[in-house]
Structure formats: C-alpha cells, structure tokens
Write an enzyme that holds these catalytic residues in place. Structure first.
Site, short mmCIF file in Angstrom:
data_model
loop_
_atom_site.label_atom_id
_atom_site.label_comp_id
_atom_site.label_asym_id
_atom_site.label_seq_id
_atom_site.Cartn_x
_atom_site.Cartn_y
_atom_site.Cartn_z
N HIS A 123 -64.95 -38.22 88.82
CA HIS A 123 -64.48 -36.94 89.39
C HIS A 123 -62.98 -37.05 89.70
CE1 HIS A 123 -66.02 -33.10 91.45
NE2 HIS A 123 -64.74 -32.95 91.11
N GLU A 139 -73.34 -37.44 92.55
CA GLU A 139 -72.10 -38.22 92.64
C GLU A 139 -72.09 -39.03 93.92
OE1 GLU A 139 -68.72 -35.63 92.07
OE2 GLU A 139 -69.47 -34.92 90.16
N ARG A 184 -68.53 -28.97 86.82
CA ARG A 184 -69.40 -29.54 87.85
C ARG A 184 -70.60 -30.16 87.14
NH1 ARG A 184 -65.81 -29.66 90.93
NH2 ARG A 184 -65.57 -28.57 92.90
P1 NAD Z 1 -62.00 -19.82 87.66
O1 NAD Z 1 -62.88 -19.09 88.60
O2 NAD Z 1 -60.57 -19.40 87.51
O3 NAD Z 1 -62.65 -19.83 86.19
C1 NAD Z 1 -64.00 -19.97 85.93
C2 NAD Z 1 -64.36 -19.05 84.77
O4 NAD Z 1 -65.72 -19.31 84.39
C3 NAD Z 1 -64.28 -17.56 85.13
O5 NAD Z 1 -63.43 -16.89 84.22
C4 NAD Z 1 -65.71 -17.09 85.00
O6 NAD Z 1 -65.81 -15.75 84.51
C5 NAD Z 1 -66.27 -18.07 84.00
N1 NAD Z 1 -67.73 -18.09 83.97
C6 NAD Z 1 -68.61 -17.81 84.97
N2 NAD Z 1 -69.86 -17.90 84.52
C7 NAD Z 1 -69.79 -18.30 83.22
C8 NAD Z 1 -70.76 -18.58 82.23
N3 NAD Z 1 -72.06 -18.49 82.48
N4 NAD Z 1 -70.32 -18.94 81.00
C9 NAD Z 1 -69.01 -19.05 80.73
N5 NAD Z 1 -68.03 -18.76 81.64
C10 NAD Z 1 -68.43 -18.41 82.87
O7 NAD Z 1 -62.08 -21.34 88.12
P2 NAD Z 1 -61.09 -22.54 87.71
O8 NAD Z 1 -59.99 -22.63 88.70
O9 NAD Z 1 -60.76 -22.42 86.27
O10 NAD Z 1 -62.07 -23.78 87.96
C11 NAD Z 1 -63.29 -23.90 87.26
C12 NAD Z 1 -64.17 -24.94 87.86
O11 NAD Z 1 -63.69 -26.23 87.52
C13 NAD Z 1 -64.20 -24.96 89.39
O12 NAD Z 1 -65.13 -24.02 89.90
C14 NAD Z 1 -64.60 -26.39 89.71
O13 NAD Z 1 -65.99 -26.48 89.88
C15 NAD Z 1 -64.17 -27.17 88.48
N6 NAD Z 1 -63.07 -28.12 88.77
C16 NAD Z 1 -63.29 -29.46 88.62
C17 NAD Z 1 -62.26 -30.37 88.86
C18 NAD Z 1 -62.44 -31.84 88.70
O14 NAD Z 1 -61.77 -32.59 89.39
N7 NAD Z 1 -63.27 -32.29 87.78
C19 NAD Z 1 -61.00 -29.90 89.28
C20 NAD Z 1 -60.82 -28.54 89.42
C21 NAD Z 1 -61.87 -27.65 89.17
#
Ligand code: NAD
Length: 371
Positions: free
Chosen positions: A317, A295, A266
C-alpha cells in the site's frame, strides 16, 4: 483563537502536528506505528476531543460518533479513499469528515505506471537473476523476455482524478487507451489527450498513431494488454455502481491470457482467491498489486504462492508514499498539510462556518439547507 481545540491523531503525520500545536491546539498522537485498537479511539473520543485525525486503518462508524456526541466536530482522514469511514453514520451524527484528494493523484498514478512496467518487463525477476549471480551470458531470449509497454493498449478502469493522471502517463508512452467509468466520463480531457497524441504523431515524435476512447467494461477487458484499476471501494447499497469484487472470476476470464492487471485502488475491488487462481491457471499473464483484501497481506495469502512469484508483484500500500506527497505541510502539495487544513477549516469555522463550502469536506450532503 478562543477555545483551545483538542485533537487525537491515530498516527503521526509529521511536522503538521507541530504546526497545529503552534496554533494553540492540544494534539495527542497515538505513540505506536501500528493502528490503535478501536476501543482506544472510542476512549479518546469519549474524553471529549474536538477533532480526530485518522488513517485508512481506523474503522470510524456509529460507535465512534455516538461516543463523540456533542463534542466530536470533525474527522480528518489522511487519504483520498474513505471506505473505512461510514459516510451514512457521519452524516446522521452531523460530523463532517475530510479527505486528501488531489495531492496524491500524480504520485499514485506514477506508482501504478511503474508497477505496470516492473511487472511487464520482469524487473524483479531480472534483478534477482543479477543479485543471485545467475546471469551467466547475454542471449537473445534466454533465460526469459518481458513484454514492452510502449505502443500497447491499456484499459483505465475509473476515470476520476487518478485514472486521468494515469492516462497522462500512458499517453507519454504512446499507449492506446480504453476508458471505462459508468458514473463519470470526462470527454473533454479524453479529447484533449487525443489531440496531443495526434500532434505527437503529426510532428514525428510518435511513430504510430495512437488513440483513446471510452468503452464498455467488456470491450475494455477483452482488448487490453494492461488493465489498471482506479475506482473507490463501493459496496452493494452504497452506490449504483459497486466496485466490490469488480474483478472476479467472470471479469478476469474476460481479459486476454497475455494481459496484466494492476491494482492501486482498494484490495476488495479484486477477488483475491479468483486472482490467485487466474495467475496459477494462466487466465491472465500477471498482476501487480498495491492493496489487498486484508492488510497487511497475511503470511498465508494465496498471492504469495512461489509458483506465481515471477508474475505477481506485491507492494505494501505504497502508491502515495512519496516524501512530498505524504508529508508536505502545504495543503496544495501534501496529504499531511491537506489533512491538517481540513481539520482547521471545520474547527475554526472557515468559509463563514459553511461546511458545504469547505473544499476538503466529503459528506457535504449532510450540511445543506435542509440538512
Ligand atoms: P475519484 O473519485 O476521483 O475517481 C474514482 C472514479 O471511479 C470516479 O470517476 C467514479 O465515477 C469511478 N467509478 C465508480 N464506480 C465505478 C465502477 N463500478 N466502475 C468503474 N469506475 C467507477 O477518486 P481518485 O482520487 O481517483 O481515487 C480513486 C481511489 O484510489 C480512491 O478511492 C482510493 O481508494 C484509491 N487510492 C489508493 C492509493 C494507494 O496508495 N494505493 C492512493 C490514492 C488513492
């Protein structure tokens, strides 16, 4: 089905809308490609819709839940990230909301990997050279070279679903990996990846031995050639481990001058002003971004500075924007299908009406025995 459910979708999600209609739902889809103003959402909610289909562009908070008091039963978000939905407010108003985790994991990870490759190998600059007819000779190093990905070290920041999928892609390119996640560490997965790496080396598939391990953020940033970010956006007060501006002047300066940053998580996870400076002043070698603090990316964003153009890849995005991933009506394959199923589960009281058992509901904590 007894009652005819009314749903307002703030955006078209393709064939899944038709499937809901065929199920007897009355679905109104906001007719424009741009997001509706918040007052439009509030109006629809006030008119008594049972369900809302939302995108990350919609701000869903107490104002919306108050408008839907007694009628709004579910918010189904077509995304895994839900930082636009106030979780505390949803839970206080006892409105379950769903997301579309898992089905976009591989698409997002592969896009992050491709961004990384495009950045390091300077594919955008190289294509411009060809298209603009500035390719005048083959030369060992002119007009420029890129950096290989194979055999390099990458820091994976956040080892949740997408972080782990990214690890798979990187393992296939014989990269070494430093993983950082203060809240969730999957040692079994990391161990299994190490085994596959060892096997590839033992069988002569990979020339060099490669490794993967968990590390501190400091070590990961100091040693990595690439840093790829896969965390949710979490602000101060929402968690013990906030990610808002996790990448700032201090952490960007910890990276190697030759390193590249890739962000598909994000926008607000990266302090864009600091990043623009980092690129202009060469604290790091480059960045590839799919998400931004604001965005769509504003016309006057410092990231558009022509001086950093060849070291700063900008995408709209787009990481989950694969055909099947976005639109498949199959809840095990597509965001649209999973979004519709999340909505159906709540409205039709699947799982015996037990919200805590519904796989796509996020704020289950509000519906426990005590809840
Ligand atoms: P997820 O919840 O499975 O994984 C996120 C991980 O980040 C977790 O393991 C969590 O413990 C970790 N985390 C939390 N705080 C942290 C910190 N301070 N430092 C390091 N790690 C930390 O989520 P996911 O399914 O892997 O998705 C991750 C994120 O990717 C989503 O929340 C979304 O915002 C983003 N995303 C973006 C797109 C895009 O189109 N660009 C698509 C999908 C997801």
């Amino acid at each position: 089905m007894g009652k005819k459910f009314r749903v307002f979708a703030t955006c078209d999600i393709g064939e899944s809308i038709e499937l809901l209609r065929r199920r007897g739902y009355e679905v109104e889809v906001y007719p424009h490609a741009e997001a509706p103003a918040k007052k439009v959402i509030i109006e629809k909610v006030k008119s008594g819709v049972d369900g809302l289909i939302t995108t990350l562009r919609d701000q869903i908070d107490a104002e919306v839940f108050e408008a839907g008091k007694g009628t709004l039963k579910v918010v189904a978000q077509i995304a895994v990230g839900f930082d636009n939905i106030n979780r505390g407010d949803a839970s206080r108003y006892k409105v379950p909301f769903t997301n579309t985790a898992d089905v976009l994991t591989e698409a997002t990870a592969e896009f992050a990997f491709f961004m990384l490759g495009a950045l390091a190998r300077r594919m955008w600059t190289a294509e411009h050279l060809t298209r603009e007819n500035k390719w005048s000779y083959w030369h060992p190093y002119l007009p420029f070279l890129g950096d290989e990905v194979t055999g390099k070290t990458i820091a994976i920041i956040g080892t949740g679903r997408i972080g782990l999928a990214m690890i798979k892609k990187c393992a296939g390119s014989d990269m070494n990996m430093l993983c950082y996640d203060p809240a969730y560490q999957n040692h079994e997965f990391v161990g299994a990846i190490q085994e596959t790496m060892d096997l590839r080396h033992a069988r002569g598939i990979s020339k060099e031995k490669t490794w993967i391990k968990y590390s501190t953020l400091e070590d990961a940033l100091a040693q990595a050639d690439f840093v790829s970010v896969h965390v949710p956006l979490l602000r101060e007060g929402e968690t013990q481990t906030p990610t808002y501006h996790l990448f700032n002047e201090r952490t960007l300066r910890m990276m190697k001058k030759t390193a590249f940053l890739v962000n598909t998580s994000r926008g607000p996870v990266v302090d864009e002003a600091a990043l623009a400076r980092a690129l202009r002043e060469n604290w790091i070698a480059g960045a590839a971004l799919d998400v931004y603090e604001k965005e769509p990316l504003p016309a006057d964003s410092a990231l558009r500075d022509p001086a950093i153009e060849d070291r700063c890849r900008l995408y709209p995005h787009f990481a989950s924007a694969g055909r099947t991933t976005r639109l498949s009506t199959d809840p095990d394959k597509g965001m649209a299908g999973r979004c519709a199923q999340g909505l159906i589960d709540v409205l039709e009281k699947n799982y015996g009406g037990d919200v805590t058992k519904m796989p796509y509901v996020v704020n289950k904590e509000a519906f426990g025995k005590a809840g």
